[in-house]
Design a protein around this motif. Structure first.
Motif, PDB file in Angstrom:
ATOM      1  N   LEU A  47       0.804  -1.171  -0.088  1.00 35.82           N
ATOM      2  CA  LEU A  47       0.026   0.102   0.007  1.00 35.82           C
ATOM      3  C   LEU A  47       0.741   1.302  -0.002  1.00 35.82           C
ATOM      4  CD1 LEU A  47      -2.783   1.627   0.337  1.00 35.82           C
ATOM      5  CD2 LEU A  47      -2.530   1.143   2.791  1.00 35.82           C
ATOM      6  N   ILE A  48       0.777   1.961  -0.937  1.00 27.83           N
ATOM      7  CA  ILE A  48       1.441   3.255  -1.177  1.00 27.83           C
ATOM      8  C   ILE A  48       0.779   4.489  -1.074  1.00 27.83           C
ATOM      9  CG2 ILE A  48       3.202   4.354  -2.635  1.00 27.83           C
ATOM     10  CD1 ILE A  48       3.822   1.648  -3.894  1.00 27.83           C
ATOM     11  N   LEU A 131       4.006  -1.036   3.774  1.00 28.47           N
ATOM     12  CA  LEU A 131       3.301   0.065   3.657  1.00 28.47           C
ATOM     13  C   LEU A 131       4.349   1.334   3.538  1.00 28.47           C
ATOM     14  CD1 LEU A 131       0.954   1.990   4.623  1.00 28.47           C
ATOM     15  CD2 LEU A 131       1.551   2.128   6.865  1.00 28.47           C
ATOM     16  N   VAL A 132       3.969   2.056   2.382  1.00 32.73           N
ATOM     17  CA  VAL A 132       4.736   3.007   1.891  1.00 32.73           C
ATOM     18  C   VAL A 132       3.931   4.374   2.434  1.00 32.73           C
ATOM     19  CG1 VAL A 132       6.124   4.106   0.198  1.00 32.73           C
ATOM     20  CG2 VAL A 132       6.094   1.824   0.261  1.00 32.73           C
ATOM     21  N   HIS A 169      -3.757   2.156  11.689  1.00 34.46           N
ATOM     22  CA  HIS A 169      -4.884   0.851  11.073  1.00 34.46           C
ATOM     23  C   HIS A 169      -4.044  -0.149  10.412  1.00 34.46           C
ATOM     24  CE1 HIS A 169      -8.178   3.637  12.478  1.00 34.46           C
ATOM     25  NE2 HIS A 169      -7.486   4.711  11.986  1.00 34.46           N
ATOM     26  N   ALA A 170      -2.908   0.132   9.498  1.00 27.36           N
ATOM     27  CA  ALA A 170      -2.288  -0.848   8.892  1.00 27.36           C
ATOM     28  C   ALA A 170      -1.760  -2.059   9.639  1.00 27.36           C
ATOM     29  CB  ALA A 170      -1.280  -0.437   8.066  1.00 27.36           C
ATOM     30  N   LEU A 171      -1.254  -1.753  10.981  1.00 27.55           N
ATOM     31  CA  LEU A 171      -0.590  -2.606  11.703  1.00 27.55           C
ATOM     32  C   LEU A 171      -1.275  -4.167  12.258  1.00 27.55           C
ATOM     33  CD1 LEU A 171       1.726  -0.524  14.202  1.00 27.55           C
ATOM     34  CD2 LEU A 171       2.368  -2.573  12.692  1.00 27.55           C
ATOM     35  N   ILE A 181       7.877   1.803   5.089  1.00 28.46           N
ATOM     36  CA  ILE A 181       9.091   2.878   4.623  1.00 28.46           C
ATOM     37  C   ILE A 181       8.412   3.958   4.422  1.00 28.46           C
ATOM     38  CG2 ILE A 181      10.354   3.292   2.797  1.00 28.46           C
ATOM     39  CD1 ILE A 181       9.921   0.134   1.862  1.00 28.46           C
ATOM     40  N   ASN A 182       9.105   5.250   5.319  1.00 26.68           N
ATOM     41  CA  ASN A 182       8.468   6.627   5.223  1.00 26.68           C
ATOM     42  C   ASN A 182       9.313   7.488   4.279  1.00 26.68           C
ATOM     43  OD1 ASN A 182       6.570   5.849   7.272  1.00 26.68           O
ATOM     44  ND2 ASN A 182       8.021   5.818   8.693  1.00 26.68           N
TER      45      ASN A 182
END
Length: 294
Positions: A47-48, A131-132, A169-171, A181-182
Motif C-alpha cells: 500500500l503506497i 506500507l509506504v 490502522h495498517a498494523l 517505509i516513510n
C-alpha cells in the motif's frame, strides 16, 4: 542521467497542490530499461500513499515489476488522470500471478479516511505486507508570518498525521516480516529557508521512523525511511516559481535534478527482506551527492 552536466527545465508553474504529472514538461521518469527486476517482492501486498505520480508512481511501478500487488491512494478531483494513467502502467508491468492494482481516493489527513483505505485494501487482498507512507504537500513562504494556523495544520495533517494514522490502522493487518517505509526529505537534515512547515514535518518523519522502528522491532516489522534530494516531481512546479523551476537541481553536486526512478530502488531494497533484513530505523539518501549528517 549523467552527473556533471548542466541541466535546465522549461519554465512552468502549476497553481494548485497536489501537482499534476501529466502536464509537466518533461514528464518525470518513473521507469528505466536499465532496471532489472529479480522477483524481490513476489507475492507481497503493498500500500503506497500518494502513489499516482512522482516518487510514489515510480515506487509502485518498481514494486509490481518485482512481483508485488499494489494499492495506492490519490486526491480525488485533482489527480484522477494521473491515477488512471498509473493504473494502466501497473497493469502492463505486473507479473502474471499478481492481483490487479487498485487506486483509492482519500484525504489522508483524517483518521476515518486512513481507516477506510486500509480496510479497502484488506478486504480486497487480505493483508498488508509493505506500507509506504509517501503523500506530501509543500508551500513556499518568504516569512514565517505568512504561515497561518490553517495552512500549518493542513501541511502537518498530510505530511505526518497521515503517517501515524496509516500505521495505526495498517498494523492490525501486518505480521512478522512486514516493512514500513516513510518518505522524508533532504530538507530534514539541511533545512530549507522557504519551506518551513514542510521541512518541519520531514524532520518529524525522521524521528517517527526511528522511534517506530524501536517500537516494532520485537514484532519483526522493520521501519525505515528514504530522504530524496532534488527530484523532478509534480511538487516542484506546484511549489516554486518559473525561474526556480528553470534552474531546479543545478545546485547539487551532480548538477542536475534526480528522476523518480532513481529513488524507487531504495524502496525496493528496504521492502525486500532478503536484501535488508538487518536494517531498521535507518534512512537512505538518494540526493545527487549532497553530504548530510544522517
Amino acid at each position: 542521467m549523467a552527473s556533471g552536466e548542466q541541466q535546465q527545465f522549461p519554465p512552468q508553474r502549476q497553481e494548485k497542490q497536489p501537482g499534476k504529472e501529466h502536464v509537466m514538461e518533461p514528464t518525470p521518469q518513473f521507469s528505466s530499461q536499465d532496471y532489472k527486476p529479480s522477483n524481490k517482492l513476489h507475492g507481497k501486498i503493498a500500500l503506497i500513499t500518494g502513489g499516482d505520480s512522482g516518487i510514489g508512481r515510480a515506487v509502485a511501478h518498481a514494486f509490481v515489476l518485482e512481483g508485488a500487488t499494489v494499492a495506492f491512494t490519490y486526491v480525488k478531483g485533482v489527480e484522477d488522470k494521473d491515477a488512471s494513467d498509473t493504473i494502466g502502467m501497473l497493469m502492463q508491468a505486473k507479473v502474471s500471478d499478481a492481483k490487479d492494482p487498485i487506486s483509492i481516493p482519500a484525504d489522508l489527513g483524517y483518521d476515518e479516511n486512513c481507516k477506510r483505505v486500509v480496510e479497502e485494501v484488506v478486504n480486497k487482498f487480505g493483508r498488508i505486507d509493505i506500507l509506504v507512507n509517501n503523500a506530501a504537500e509543500q508551500y513556499e513562504a518568504v516569512s514565517v508570518e505568512e504561515i497561518d494556523e490553517e495552512r500549518l495544520e493542513r501541511v502537518f495533517r498530510t505530511n505526518i498525521f497521515s503517517y501515524f494514522l496509516m500505521v495505526r490502522h495498517a498494523l492490525k493487518h501486518m505480521k512478522e516480516g512486514s516493512s514500513i517505509i516513510n518518505t522524508t526529505s533532504i530538507n530534514a537534515y539541511r533545512g530549507h529557508p522557504k519551506l518551513l512547515e514542510y521541512t518541519s514535518t520531514k524532520g518529524a518523519i525522521v524521528a517517527f521512523t526511528r522511534a517506530l522502528s524501536l517500537h516494532l522491532v520485537e514484532k519483526g516489522i522493520r521501519v525505515n525511511g528514504v530522504a530524496p534530494g532534488t527530484i523532478w516531481t509534480p511538487l516542484i512546479p506546484a511549489s516554486f516559481t518559473e525561474e526556480e523551476v528553470k534552474s531546479f537541481g543545478t545546485e547539487v553536486p551532480m548538477k542536475r535534478a534526480g528522476q523518480p526512478i532513481e529513488v524507487a530502488p531504495c524502496f525496493v531494497f528496504l521492502a525486500c527482506n532478503h536484501c535488508s533484513s538487518y536494517i531498521s530505523g535507518q534512512v537512505l539518501h538518494p540526493n545527487g551527492g549532497a553530504v548530510v549528517n544522517a
